[in-house]
Design a protein around this motif. Structure first.
Motif, PDB file in Angstrom:
ATOM      1  N   VAL A  34       0.746  -1.110   0.255  1.00  0.00           N
ATOM      2  CA  VAL A  34       0.689   0.097  -0.294  1.00  0.00           C
ATOM      3  C   VAL A  34       0.685   1.216   0.474  1.00  0.00           C
ATOM      4  O   VAL A  34       1.965   1.534   0.944  1.00  0.00           O
ATOM      5  CB  VAL A  34      -0.820  -0.155   1.073  1.00  0.00           C
ATOM      6  N   ASN A  35       0.763   2.052  -1.110  1.00  0.00           N
ATOM      7  CA  ASN A  35       1.649   3.327  -1.038  1.00  0.00           C
ATOM      8  C   ASN A  35       0.818   4.796  -0.398  1.00  0.00           C
ATOM      9  O   ASN A  35      -0.154   4.291  -1.543  1.00  0.00           O
ATOM     10  CB  ASN A  35       2.252   3.248  -3.059  1.00  0.00           C
ATOM     11  N   PHE A  36       1.743   5.689   0.223  1.00  0.00           N
ATOM     12  CA  PHE A  36       0.415   6.452   0.601  1.00  0.00           C
ATOM     13  C   PHE A  36       0.639   7.840  -0.088  1.00  0.00           C
ATOM     14  O   PHE A  36       1.608   7.775  -0.809  1.00  0.00           O
ATOM     15  CB  PHE A  36       1.138   6.870   2.206  1.00  0.00           C
ATOM     16  N   THR A  37       0.191   8.411  -0.413  1.00  0.00           N
ATOM     17  CA  THR A  37      -0.144   9.461  -1.396  1.00  0.00           C
ATOM     18  C   THR A  37       0.984  11.075  -0.622  1.00  0.00           C
ATOM     19  O   THR A  37       1.594  11.494  -1.201  1.00  0.00           O
ATOM     20  CB  THR A  37      -1.738  10.245  -1.660  1.00  0.00           C
ATOM     21  N   THR A  38       0.543  11.108   0.434  1.00  0.00           N
ATOM     22  CA  THR A  38       1.306  11.595   1.406  1.00  0.00           C
ATOM     23  C   THR A  38       2.131  11.427   2.464  1.00  0.00           C
ATOM     24  O   THR A  38       1.417  10.559   3.272  1.00  0.00           O
ATOM     25  CB  THR A  38       0.402  12.751   2.582  1.00  0.00           C
ATOM     26  N   ALA A  39       3.404  11.361   2.903  1.00  0.00           N
ATOM     27  CA  ALA A  39       3.969  10.570   3.633  1.00  0.00           C
ATOM     28  C   ALA A  39       3.486  10.786   5.350  1.00  0.00           C
ATOM     29  O   ALA A  39       2.805  11.848   5.676  1.00  0.00           O
ATOM     30  CB  ALA A  39       5.355  10.885   3.677  1.00  0.00           C
ATOM     31  N   LEU A  40       3.616   9.772   6.398  1.00  0.00           N
ATOM     32  CA  LEU A  40       3.569  10.038   7.396  1.00  0.00           C
ATOM     33  C   LEU A  40       3.703  10.716   7.955  1.00  0.00           C
ATOM     34  O   LEU A  40       4.951  10.504   7.723  1.00  0.00           O
ATOM     35  CB  LEU A  40       2.622   8.543   7.732  1.00  0.00           C
ATOM     36  N   PRO A  41       3.654  10.984   9.651  1.00  0.00           N
ATOM     37  CA  PRO A  41       4.495  12.048  10.039  1.00  0.00           C
ATOM     38  C   PRO A  41       5.561  10.790  10.881  1.00  0.00           C
ATOM     39  O   PRO A  41       6.995  11.170  11.192  1.00  0.00           O
ATOM     40  CB  PRO A  41       3.831  12.834  10.828  1.00  0.00           C
ATOM     41  N   THR A  42       5.662   9.575  10.363  1.00  0.00           N
ATOM     42  CA  THR A  42       6.597   8.516  11.261  1.00  0.00           C
ATOM     43  C   THR A  42       6.093   7.987  10.497  1.00  0.00           C
ATOM     44  O   THR A  42       5.036   7.181  10.825  1.00  0.00           O
ATOM     45  CB  THR A  42       5.990   8.383  12.878  1.00  0.00           C
ATOM     46  N   ALA A  43       6.869   6.753  10.836  1.00  0.00           N
ATOM     47  CA  ALA A  43       6.501   4.672  10.250  1.00  0.00           C
ATOM     48  C   ALA A  43       6.165   4.425  11.957  1.00  0.00           C
ATOM     49  O   ALA A  43       6.467   3.007  11.975  1.00  0.00           O
ATOM     50  CB  ALA A  43       8.061   3.890  10.079  1.00  0.00           C
ATOM     51  N   ALA A  75       4.987   3.506   3.011  1.00  0.00           N
ATOM     52  CA  ALA A  75       4.400   2.725   2.207  1.00  0.00           C
ATOM     53  C   ALA A  75       4.334   1.658   3.333  1.00  0.00           C
ATOM     54  O   ALA A  75       5.276   1.731   3.947  1.00  0.00           O
ATOM     55  CB  ALA A  75       4.887   1.844   0.933  1.00  0.00           C
ATOM     56  N   LEU A  76       3.656   0.584   3.404  1.00  0.00           N
ATOM     57  CA  LEU A  76       3.386  -0.775   3.974  1.00  0.00           C
ATOM     58  C   LEU A  76       2.682  -2.088   3.316  1.00  0.00           C
ATOM     59  O   LEU A  76       1.829  -1.701   2.198  1.00  0.00           O
ATOM     60  CB  LEU A  76       1.831  -0.586   5.187  1.00  0.00           C
ATOM     61  N   ARG A  77       3.874  -2.812   3.757  1.00  0.00           N
ATOM     62  CA  ARG A  77       3.164  -4.193   2.560  1.00  0.00           C
ATOM     63  C   ARG A  77       3.065  -4.988   3.583  1.00  0.00           C
ATOM     64  O   ARG A  77       3.308  -5.398   4.472  1.00  0.00           O
ATOM     65  CB  ARG A  77       4.898  -4.817   2.456  1.00  0.00           C
ATOM     66  N   VAL A 112      -6.484 -12.555  -1.634  1.00  0.00           N
ATOM     67  CA  VAL A 112      -7.984 -13.010  -0.969  1.00  0.00           C
ATOM     68  C   VAL A 112      -8.771 -11.664  -1.609  1.00  0.00           C
ATOM     69  O   VAL A 112      -8.256 -10.791  -2.873  1.00  0.00           O
ATOM     70  CB  VAL A 112      -7.760 -12.171   0.259  1.00  0.00           C
ATOM     71  N   HIS A 113     -10.381 -11.876  -1.483  1.00  0.00           N
ATOM     72  CA  HIS A 113     -10.713 -11.331  -2.259  1.00  0.00           C
ATOM     73  C   HIS A 113     -11.017  -9.131  -2.066  1.00  0.00           C
ATOM     74  O   HIS A 113     -10.460  -8.449  -2.515  1.00  0.00           O
ATOM     75  CB  HIS A 113     -12.557 -11.154  -2.413  1.00  0.00           C
ATOM     76  N   THR A 114     -10.664  -8.764  -0.587  1.00  0.00           N
ATOM     77  CA  THR A 114     -11.079  -7.973  -0.558  1.00  0.00           C
ATOM     78  C   THR A 114      -9.905  -7.470   1.245  1.00  0.00           C
ATOM     79  O   THR A 114     -10.133  -8.469   2.050  1.00  0.00           O
ATOM     80  CB  THR A 114     -12.439  -7.668  -0.080  1.00  0.00           C
ATOM     81  N   VAL A 115      -9.241  -7.016   1.355  1.00  0.00           N
ATOM     82  CA  VAL A 115      -7.982  -6.086   2.016  1.00  0.00           C
ATOM     83  C   VAL A 115      -8.259  -4.512   2.652  1.00  0.00           C
ATOM     84  O   VAL A 115      -8.317  -4.268   1.444  1.00  0.00           O
ATOM     85  CB  VAL A 115      -6.873  -6.309   1.991  1.00  0.00           C
ATOM     86  N   MET A 116      -8.807  -4.896   4.016  1.00  0.00           N
ATOM     87  CA  MET A 116      -9.200  -3.585   4.869  1.00  0.00           C
ATOM     88  C   MET A 116      -8.232  -3.106   5.073  1.00  0.00           C
ATOM     89  O   MET A 116      -7.196  -3.861   5.931  1.00  0.00           O
ATOM     90  CB  MET A 116     -10.149  -3.582   4.970  1.00  0.00           C
ATOM     91  N   VAL A 117      -7.516  -1.687   5.123  1.00  0.00           N
ATOM     92  CA  VAL A 117      -6.270  -1.568   6.090  1.00  0.00           C
ATOM     93  C   VAL A 117      -6.692   0.822   6.168  1.00  0.00           C
ATOM     94  O   VAL A 117      -6.836   1.093   5.856  1.00  0.00           O
ATOM     95  CB  VAL A 117      -4.998  -0.950   5.104  1.00  0.00           C
ATOM     96  N   SER A 118      -6.339   0.038   7.650  1.00  0.00           N
ATOM     97  CA  SER A 118      -6.802   1.447   8.477  1.00  0.00           C
ATOM     98  C   SER A 118      -5.100   1.958   9.486  1.00  0.00           C
ATOM     99  O   SER A 118      -4.276   0.730   9.982  1.00  0.00           O
ATOM    100  CB  SER A 118      -7.868   1.316   9.382  1.00  0.00           C
TER     101      SER A 118
END
Length: 100
Positions: free
Chosen positions: A25-34, A76-78, A91-97
């Motif tokens: 999952v690639n982020f549009t705007t970088a998060l402030p911390t990993a 990003a998060l792999r 899988v059919h659907t992966v949801m991430v928060s």
């Protein structure tokens, strides 16, 4: 299976399909911390298959056990998805928060 797609972007610019059950999952705007927390939900690709008793995130942001590092960075998060059988699978659907 097939082409991955974003259903609701929420700061996701793209999703990379790295292979079976392996997504970035690639982020549009970088998060402030990993040091963020990721929570997951998912639906099996074959919900009607009684032999598929469950899917879960095998690894997220850690080494996948095969020597290949997975990503947990500010951009990003792999995610590696597995079945209760222990196999990595699509899988059919992966949801991430993501929570910072």
């Amino acid at each position: 299976t097939g082409t991955v797609a974003i259903r609701a972007s929420g700061n996701v610019s793209s999703i990379t399909d790295n292979g079976t059950g392996d997504y970035t999952v690639n982020f549009t705007t970088a998060l402030p911390t990993a040091d963020y927390v990721a929570t997951f939900g998912m639906n099996s690709w074959a919900a009607s298959d009684p032999s598929d008793s469950g899917v879960y995130v095998k690894n997220a942001g850690v080494n996948n056990g095969a020597g290949s590092p997975t990503l947990k960075t500010t951009s990003a998060l792999r995610i590696i998805v597995g079945a209760s059988s222990g196999n990595i699978q699509n899988v059919h659907t992966v949801m991430v928060s993501i929570f910072c």
